[in-house]
Design a protein around this motif. Structure first.
Motif, short mmCIF file in Angstrom:
data_model
loop_
_atom_site.label_atom_id
_atom_site.label_comp_id
_atom_site.label_asym_id
_atom_site.label_seq_id
_atom_site.Cartn_x
_atom_site.Cartn_y
_atom_site.Cartn_z
N TRP A 44 -3.42 14.69 -7.01
CA TRP A 44 -3.00 13.34 -7.38
C TRP A 44 -1.48 13.22 -7.33
N VAL A 63 4.85 11.11 2.70
CA VAL A 63 6.15 10.55 3.08
C VAL A 63 6.74 11.30 4.27
N VAL A 85 0.84 -1.20 0.00
CA VAL A 85 0.00 0.00 0.00
C VAL A 85 0.88 1.25 0.00
N LEU A 86 1.92 1.22 0.83
CA LEU A 86 2.83 2.37 0.88
C LEU A 86 3.46 2.63 -0.46
N TRP A 87 3.88 1.56 -1.13
CA TRP A 87 4.51 1.76 -2.44
C TRP A 87 3.52 2.41 -3.40
N VAL A 88 2.31 1.86 -3.45
CA VAL A 88 1.31 2.39 -4.37
C VAL A 88 1.05 3.87 -4.06
N TRP A 89 0.88 4.18 -2.79
CA TRP A 89 0.56 5.57 -2.42
C TRP A 89 1.70 6.53 -2.71
N THR A 90 2.93 6.02 -2.75
CA THR A 90 4.06 6.94 -2.98
C THR A 90 4.50 6.97 -4.44
N ILE A 91 3.85 6.19 -5.30
CA ILE A 91 4.23 6.21 -6.72
C ILE A 91 4.26 7.63 -7.30
N PRO A 92 3.24 8.47 -7.02
CA PRO A 92 3.25 9.80 -7.63
C PRO A 92 4.49 10.64 -7.29
N LEU A 93 5.17 10.26 -6.22
CA LEU A 93 6.40 10.97 -5.85
C LEU A 93 7.40 10.97 -7.00
N GLY A 94 7.36 9.93 -7.81
CA GLY A 94 8.31 9.84 -8.91
C GLY A 94 7.77 10.35 -10.22
N VAL A 95 6.52 10.84 -10.21
CA VAL A 95 5.90 11.28 -11.45
C VAL A 95 6.12 12.77 -11.66
N SER A 96 6.58 13.13 -12.83
CA SER A 96 6.85 14.55 -13.11
C SER A 96 5.55 15.33 -13.23
N ILE A 104 4.30 13.43 -1.43
CA ILE A 104 5.45 14.01 -0.74
C ILE A 104 5.07 14.40 0.69
#
Lengths: 268, 284
Positions: free
Chosen positions: B160, B168, B96-107, B165
């Protein structure tokens, strides 16, 4: 938790996961659907006529490949420089107490209160003078300013977490300071530093403003997409957006173990 | 010999990064100030005058502030909720944490394009609305004539992309709070909401402060998301700086915009530092 509460709770968790994932799924459909997919009405949530052709067309468009290469060069520059300059600074902050330490920490915190990308404006003039304008390396330099403070703080606490006694024991056994660092400290700190490096890569890969201001012909992927945005067809834009996201998914997965420790550290 | 070496060592280790930050952070900062206050080498306020009298200026300023005022509080609330949820998840927490933090890497540019795919005339939102019988056919939400929905689109995309950030930083902060505090409160019969308000929230203040500062500074820089979704239909400050630099080839006015953004960011930071002051004894 009672049964009803548990259901509500997990519905919330799943809904929030969907909130993140569904949009990515949808742009993937947009990227693989190509020209015909964009005009389909009404749209279906399943890839009806998805093919790799759309992405291949995107990659074949003049300027896309060079832009990707530029993005990678800039990101690698940013990664190498922020770790190369930031990690030694982090070690100094972690292992020594010296005059000016707090001033340096203040400088690093100061970078946080500034929209750094904006600084690319005067740098165009300076970069033209020294021949760095319109190079991926130059863009990487500016991105380093974004990632370096982060790298310094993260590596400082990584080094802090490694007991000083280990290092001192190595000295006792006849290692020089450098040898002790290389053989004892570095292996322990390396995974965390690698995570910080990946993060520096992502920061550079995603940055738009500085990259767009500092380049004309040798654009990074973000800068290239930004300039062609207005005149490019929708499926082209979706392919570009999807391609931008793809590496990020892998990177965040790669650093997931360190993500929270890193941010906890960097924000103290 | 050994002694002097070790005294100079920390400075030697710091020097490269210091030189670098001076060249790419401090110097450009001074230069931006100089650029904004000069016209063809002569000191003047001309750039600022041109900026203020620019047709898009008021609109850009208004839009940017509105965006920050709407987006940042929602993100803080959402991230607080998510971080409390994360604490409760046993199995599957990492996933769940990984999914929720995915946008952190999205420009931000990619995030804009993602939401463009959803909100465009023949996009997925309209398809869903059509399926529900709410609209008759492709409908435009992101044009000059629909500023309300265009604004909403940008808000959605920003929430979204950039809630991760905040999440985290808050989760990292929660990990620093000793479990004993909450356990003690439970023993004394405090309800979850009381524990959250009286223990978690106050102890989380330093993290909330950092998250707010970082998020607000970045939100005033909003640009690519907006550009991808609405083109030039929704002017924002950084977008104007970009236009003046690239399309109008006028670095002076662009620098004036940059200075305005810097001043606003610093003011916001100062406000957060004051409003959420952390007593010295509570600092980690």
């Amino acid at each position: 938790m009672s049964g009803l509460k548990r259901t509500v709770f997990w519905t919330g968790v799943v809904a929030l996961c969907a909130w993140v994932l569904v949009p990515i799924w949808l742009i993937a459909l947009g990227a693989f659907g190509g020209r015909t997919g964009v005009f389909r009405w009404p749209k279906s949530l399943w890839p009806a006529d998805a093919s790799l052709a759309a992405l291949q067309t995107f990659l074949a468009v003049e300027g896309v490949w060079p832009a990707m290469v530029n993005s990678i060069i800039a990101a690698l520059t940013c990664m190498a420089l922020s770790i190369g300059l930031g990690a030694p600074a982090g070690y100094a902050l972690a292992r020594f107490s010296f005059r000016g330490q707090n001033t340096y920490r203040l400088l690093i915190l100061l970078t946080r209160a500034f929209p750094l990308a904006i600084l690319a404006l005067p740098l165009t003039v300076a970069f033209i003078r020294v021949g760095l304008y319109d190079t991926a390396f130059g863009v990487g330099l500016v991105h380093t300013a974004l990632a370096l403070p982060f790298a310094a703080l993260v590596s400082a606490s990584l080094f802090q977490a490694i007991p000083r006694e280990l290092e001192e024991a190595a000295w006792v056994f006849g290692c020089s300071r450098w040898q002790a660092f290389r053989k004892v400290v570095l292996p322990l700190a390396l995974p965390g530093i690698a995570a910080a490096a990946i993060f520096a890569f992502v920061i550079s890969w995603n940055e738009v403003f500085a990259a767009s201001v500092l380049s004309v012909k040798n654009r990074t992927l973000t800068a290239y997409l930004l300039t062609v945005l207005a005149e490019s067809p929708l499926h082209f834009r979706f392919a570009g957006g999807f391609l931008l996201i793809l590496p990020s998914l892998a990177f965040i997965f790669a650093v997931r173990k360190y993500l929270f420790a890193m941010w906890g550290i960097a924000n103290r | 010999m050994k002694r002097t070496q070790s005294r100079a060592l920390p400075y030697l280790l710091l020097a490269p990064s210091l030189v670098f930050l001076t060249a790419i952070f401090l110097l450009p900062l001074v230069q931006t100030i100089a650029l904004s206050f000069s016209e063809s080498g002569v000191a003047s306020l001309g750039n600022y005058r041109r900026m203020v009298s620019d047709l898009n200026f008021g609109l850009a300023l208004c839009n940017t502030f509105l965006l920050v005022l709407v987006v940042v509080p929602i993100q803080l609330a959402l991230a607080l909720g998510m971080s409390v949820m994360i604490e409760k998840i046993g199995r599957g927490r990492d996933l769940v944490l990984w999914v929720w933090t995915i946008p952190l890497g999205v420009s931000d540019l990619a995030a804009g394009l993602v939401w463009l795919a959803i909100l465009q005339d023949r996009g997925y939102l309209n398809s869903a609305l059509y399926g529900l019988g709410l609209i008759d056919g492709p409908t435009a939400w992101l044009t000059y004539e629909t500023p309300g929905t265009l604004f909403l689109g940008v808000v959605l995309a920003e929430i979204w992309r950039a809630t991760a950030i905040v999440l985290v930083i808050l989760v990292a902060g929660l990990q620093l709070i000793p479990k004993e505090y909450r356990e003690a409160a439970e023993v004394f019969g405090a309800r979850p909401w009381t524990i959250f308000r009286r223990i978690t929230l106050p102890l989380l203040k330093p993290s909330i402060q950092t998250a707010l500062i970082l998020r607000t500074v970045l939100a005033f820089e909003v640009f690519a998301v907006v550009y991808a979704i609405g083109g030039t239909n929704f002017p924002v400050l950084v977008g104007e700086a970009y236009t003046w630099q690239n399309a109008n080839q006028n670095t002076g006015v662009a620098a004036a915009y940059a200075m305005l953004i810097v001043v606003i960011s610093l003011a916001a930071t100062a406000i957060y530092l004051r409003a959420l002051r952390v007593p010295a004894e509570q600092q980690p």
